[in-house]
Motif scaffolding. Structure first.
Motif, PDB file in Angstrom:
ATOM      1  N   VAL A   1      14.236  20.764  56.571  1.00 11.03           N
ATOM      2  CA  VAL A   1      14.269  22.216  56.430  1.00 11.03           C
ATOM      3  C   VAL A   1      15.706  22.702  56.286  1.00 11.03           C
ATOM      4  O   VAL A   1      16.033  23.486  55.397  1.00 11.03           O
ATOM      5  CB  VAL A   1      13.611  22.903  57.649  1.00 11.03           C
ATOM      6  CG1 VAL A   1      13.691  24.420  57.532  1.00 11.03           C
ATOM      7  CG2 VAL A   1      12.157  22.471  57.783  1.00 11.03           C
ATOM      8  N   MET A   2      16.588  22.222  57.159  1.00 11.39           N
ATOM      9  CA  MET A   2      17.968  22.700  57.185  1.00 11.39           C
ATOM     10  C   MET A   2      18.709  22.363  55.892  1.00 11.39           C
ATOM     11  O   MET A   2      19.356  23.226  55.287  1.00 11.39           O
ATOM     12  CB  MET A   2      18.711  22.110  58.382  1.00 11.39           C
ATOM     13  CG  MET A   2      20.130  22.635  58.527  1.00 11.39           C
ATOM     14  SD  MET A   2      20.908  22.103  60.075  1.00 11.39           S
ATOM     15  CE  MET A   2      20.983  20.330  59.843  1.00 11.39           C
ATOM     16  N   ILE A   3      18.613  21.107  55.457  1.00  8.32           N
ATOM     17  CA  ILE A   3      19.306  20.706  54.234  1.00  8.32           C
ATOM     18  C   ILE A   3      18.742  21.450  53.035  1.00  8.32           C
ATOM     19  O   ILE A   3      19.486  21.931  52.167  1.00  8.32           O
ATOM     20  CB  ILE A   3      19.210  19.180  54.038  1.00  8.32           C
ATOM     21  CG1 ILE A   3      20.007  18.469  55.131  1.00  8.32           C
ATOM     22  CG2 ILE A   3      19.713  18.774  52.662  1.00  8.32           C
ATOM     23  CD1 ILE A   3      19.907  16.962  55.094  1.00  8.32           C
ATOM     24  N   ASP A   4      17.409  21.566  52.985  1.00  7.52           N
ATOM     25  CA  ASP A   4      16.772  22.262  51.873  1.00  7.52           C
ATOM     26  C   ASP A   4      17.235  23.714  51.806  1.00  7.52           C
ATOM     27  O   ASP A   4      17.558  24.231  50.737  1.00  7.52           O
ATOM     28  CB  ASP A   4      15.251  22.199  52.048  1.00  7.52           C
ATOM     29  CG  ASP A   4      14.502  22.537  50.776  1.00  7.52           C
ATOM     30  OD1 ASP A   4      15.059  22.307  49.687  1.00  7.52           O
ATOM     31  OD2 ASP A   4      13.368  23.025  50.863  1.00  7.52           O
ATOM     32  N   ASP A   5      17.291  24.379  52.967  1.00 16.32           N
ATOM     33  CA  ASP A   5      17.719  25.774  52.986  1.00 16.32           C
ATOM     34  C   ASP A   5      19.189  25.913  52.580  1.00 16.32           C
ATOM     35  O   ASP A   5      19.550  26.834  51.838  1.00 16.32           O
ATOM     36  CB  ASP A   5      17.514  26.369  54.378  1.00 16.32           C
ATOM     37  CG  ASP A   5      16.062  26.749  54.643  1.00 16.32           C
ATOM     38  OD1 ASP A   5      15.268  26.725  53.682  1.00 16.32           O
ATOM     39  OD2 ASP A   5      15.728  27.055  55.796  1.00 16.32           O
ATOM     40  N   LEU A   6      20.041  25.028  53.075  1.00 17.00           N
ATOM     41  CA  LEU A   6      21.470  25.123  52.755  1.00 17.00           C
ATOM     42  C   LEU A   6      21.725  24.884  51.268  1.00 17.00           C
ATOM     43  O   LEU A   6      22.551  25.559  50.645  1.00 17.00           O
ATOM     44  CB  LEU A   6      22.262  24.114  53.593  1.00 17.00           C
ATOM     45  CG  LEU A   6      22.447  24.452  55.072  1.00 17.00           C
ATOM     46  CD1 LEU A   6      23.106  23.299  55.801  1.00 17.00           C
ATOM     47  CD2 LEU A   6      23.290  25.713  55.231  1.00 17.00           C
ATOM     48  N   VAL A   7      21.011  23.922  50.688  1.00 18.64           N
ATOM     49  CA  VAL A   7      21.225  23.582  49.279  1.00 18.64           C
ATOM     50  C   VAL A   7      20.660  24.652  48.349  1.00 18.64           C
ATOM     51  O   VAL A   7      21.278  25.009  47.345  1.00 18.64           O
ATOM     52  CB  VAL A   7      20.583  22.215  48.966  1.00 18.64           C
ATOM     53  CG1 VAL A   7      20.588  21.944  47.467  1.00 18.64           C
ATOM     54  CG2 VAL A   7      21.334  21.096  49.694  1.00 18.64           C
ATOM     55  N   THR A   8      19.474  25.164  48.688  1.00 18.11           N
ATOM     56  CA  THR A   8      18.798  26.068  47.758  1.00 18.11           C
ATOM     57  C   THR A   8      19.021  27.544  48.045  1.00 18.11           C
ATOM     58  O   THR A   8      18.919  28.375  47.149  1.00 18.11           O
ATOM     59  CB  THR A   8      17.274  25.805  47.768  1.00 18.11           C
ATOM     60  OG1 THR A   8      16.767  26.013  49.087  1.00 18.11           O
ATOM     61  CG2 THR A   8      16.964  24.387  47.338  1.00 18.11           C
ATOM     62  N   ARG A   9      19.319  27.897  49.304  1.00 18.65           N
ATOM     63  CA  ARG A   9      19.473  29.303  49.662  1.00 18.65           C
ATOM     64  C   ARG A   9      20.906  29.673  50.019  1.00 18.65           C
ATOM     65  O   ARG A   9      21.221  30.855  50.157  1.00 18.65           O
ATOM     66  CB  ARG A   9      18.564  29.652  50.841  1.00 18.65           C
ATOM     67  CG  ARG A   9      17.083  29.462  50.552  1.00 18.65           C
ATOM     68  CD  ARG A   9      16.262  29.659  51.814  1.00 18.65           C
ATOM     69  NE  ARG A   9      14.859  29.369  51.599  1.00 18.65           N
ATOM     70  CZ  ARG A   9      13.923  30.276  51.378  1.00 18.65           C
ATOM     71  NH1 ARG A   9      14.258  31.544  51.334  1.00 18.65           N
ATOM     72  NH2 ARG A   9      12.669  29.936  51.189  1.00 18.65           N
ATOM     73  N   GLY A  10      21.777  28.681  50.203  1.00 21.01           N
ATOM     74  CA  GLY A  10      23.146  28.974  50.588  1.00 21.01           C
ATOM     75  C   GLY A  10      23.225  29.476  52.017  1.00 21.01           C
ATOM     76  O   GLY A  10      22.364  29.195  52.844  1.00 21.01           O
ATOM     77  N   ILE A  11      24.256  30.261  52.302  1.00 22.88           N
ATOM     78  CA  ILE A  11      24.482  30.721  53.678  1.00 22.88           C
ATOM     79  C   ILE A  11      24.391  32.237  53.786  1.00 22.88           C
ATOM     80  O   ILE A  11      24.924  32.838  54.706  1.00 22.88           O
ATOM     81  CB  ILE A  11      25.854  30.248  54.198  1.00 22.88           C
ATOM     82  CG1 ILE A  11      26.984  30.720  53.274  1.00 22.88           C
ATOM     83  CG2 ILE A  11      25.876  28.735  54.328  1.00 22.88           C
ATOM     84  CD1 ILE A  11      28.368  30.448  53.799  1.00 22.88           C
ATOM     85  N   THR A  12      23.704  32.860  52.822  1.00 28.83           N
ATOM     86  CA  THR A  12      23.590  34.318  52.868  1.00 28.83           C
ATOM     87  C   THR A  12      22.678  34.780  53.992  1.00 28.83           C
ATOM     88  O   THR A  12      22.743  35.931  54.414  1.00 28.83           O
ATOM     89  CB  THR A  12      23.044  34.864  51.534  1.00 28.83           C
ATOM     90  OG1 THR A  12      21.783  34.232  51.265  1.00 28.83           O
ATOM     91  CG2 THR A  12      24.013  34.552  50.402  1.00 28.83           C
ATOM     92  N   GLU A  13      21.811  33.899  54.469  1.00 26.28           N
ATOM     93  CA  GLU A  13      20.917  34.251  55.575  1.00 26.28           C
ATOM     94  C   GLU A  13      21.106  33.227  56.691  1.00 26.28           C
ATOM     95  O   GLU A  13      20.366  32.256  56.796  1.00 26.28           O
ATOM     96  CB  GLU A  13      19.455  34.262  55.112  1.00 26.28           C
ATOM     97  CG  GLU A  13      18.515  34.852  56.154  1.00 26.28           C
ATOM     98  CD  GLU A  13      17.051  34.720  55.747  1.00 26.28           C
ATOM     99  OE1 GLU A  13      16.195  35.010  56.597  1.00 26.28           O
ATOM    100  OE2 GLU A  13      16.779  34.309  54.615  1.00 26.28           O
ATOM    101  N   PRO A  14      22.113  33.425  57.556  1.00 27.72           N
ATOM    102  CA  PRO A  14      22.429  32.413  58.574  1.00 27.72           C
ATOM    103  C   PRO A  14      21.305  32.155  59.560  1.00 27.72           C
ATOM    104  O   PRO A  14      21.251  31.101  60.187  1.00 27.72           O
ATOM    105  CB  PRO A  14      23.659  33.004  59.291  1.00 27.72           C
ATOM    106  CG  PRO A  14      23.604  34.470  59.004  1.00 27.72           C
ATOM    107  CD  PRO A  14      22.999  34.595  57.631  1.00 27.72           C
TER     108      PRO A  14
END
Length: 226
Positions: free
Chosen positions: A11-24
């Motif tokens: 989940v974490m890697i997928d979110d960081l790669v695809t969503r960036g850090i705009t929603e911490p």
């Protein structure tokens, strides 16, 4: 190797790669959609087999894991085989709905006021179950109804994850909001799984996409045969 239903790492890697850090807040485990499955207490059950397949789990650990899973399966089978009626339960001080249905020891564990100690008083054979295995069994029973729903969600996620979107004209997909169409046109994801990682793409929108793809897949053979 690890997808969003396997472990929070996925989940974490997928979110960081695809969503960036705009929603911490995505970094919080509470935001994982399959968090009932991705619990700390069942991490070894979920991930040890993957470690064995990768060759990073030693022989002793592998044997220990196999023995634990066999013991857990045996305990669950035993708990599901032991049943009683509401009238029989009343003799042990358990208040159940008098609906005439027999309930298994595993089902009784889902009741907040019933624990392993109460069940051992009814069925002495449960005392043979290792206490550490009993803890896992009780947790599984408490979550059972919710886990069945989440398992269905995971199956749907894995079924739709690889559906290819291709060169779709999103203006022709009925039911999509204008916002969803704009995001899909801008990103042009290859699969429904990639579309699901776009900010603002709701589960409802993904469902509409998956249904549209299946409908089109059925329509094309019919057109070709005509």
């Amino acid at each position: 190797m690890f997808d969003r239903a396997d472990g929070y790492l996925g989940v974490m890697i997928d979110d960081l790669v695809t969503r960036g850090i705009t929603e911490p807040y995505r970094m919080f485990t509470s935001r994982a959609e399959y968090r009932l499955t991705l619990r700390a207490d069942n991490a070894d059950q979920r991930l040890t087999d993957k470690g064995i397949a990768l060759g990073c789990v030693g022989r002793v650990r592998s044997q220990h894991h196999g023995a634990k899973m066999a013991a857990l399966d045996a305990a669950k089978t035993l708990a599901k085989s032991l049943t009683l009626t509401p009238n029989e339960a009343a003799r042990f001080g358990l208040a159940l709905n008098h609906d005439g249905h027999r309930r298994s020891a595993f089902e009784l564990l889902a009741y907040p006021e019933i624990g392993w100690a109460e069940l051992r008083g009814i069925w002495p054979e449960l005392s043979a179950v290792d206490p550490s295995i009993a803890v896992h069994l009780e947790i599984d029973a408490k979550y059972d109804v919710y886990l069945k729903r989440q398992t269905a969600d995971v199956d749907a996620f894995r079924r739709d994850e690889g559906l290819m979107l291709g060169d779709i004209d999103y203006s022709l997909v009925p039911g999509l909001s204008n916002e969803a169409r704009a995001k899909l046109d801008a990103a042009r994801p290859r699969t429904v799984g990639q579309a699901g990682r776009l900010d603002g793409l709701t589960p409802a929108a993904l469902g509409i996409l998956a249904a549209y793809l299946r409908r089109e897949a059925r329509r094309k053979p019919a057109v070709a045969s005509a």
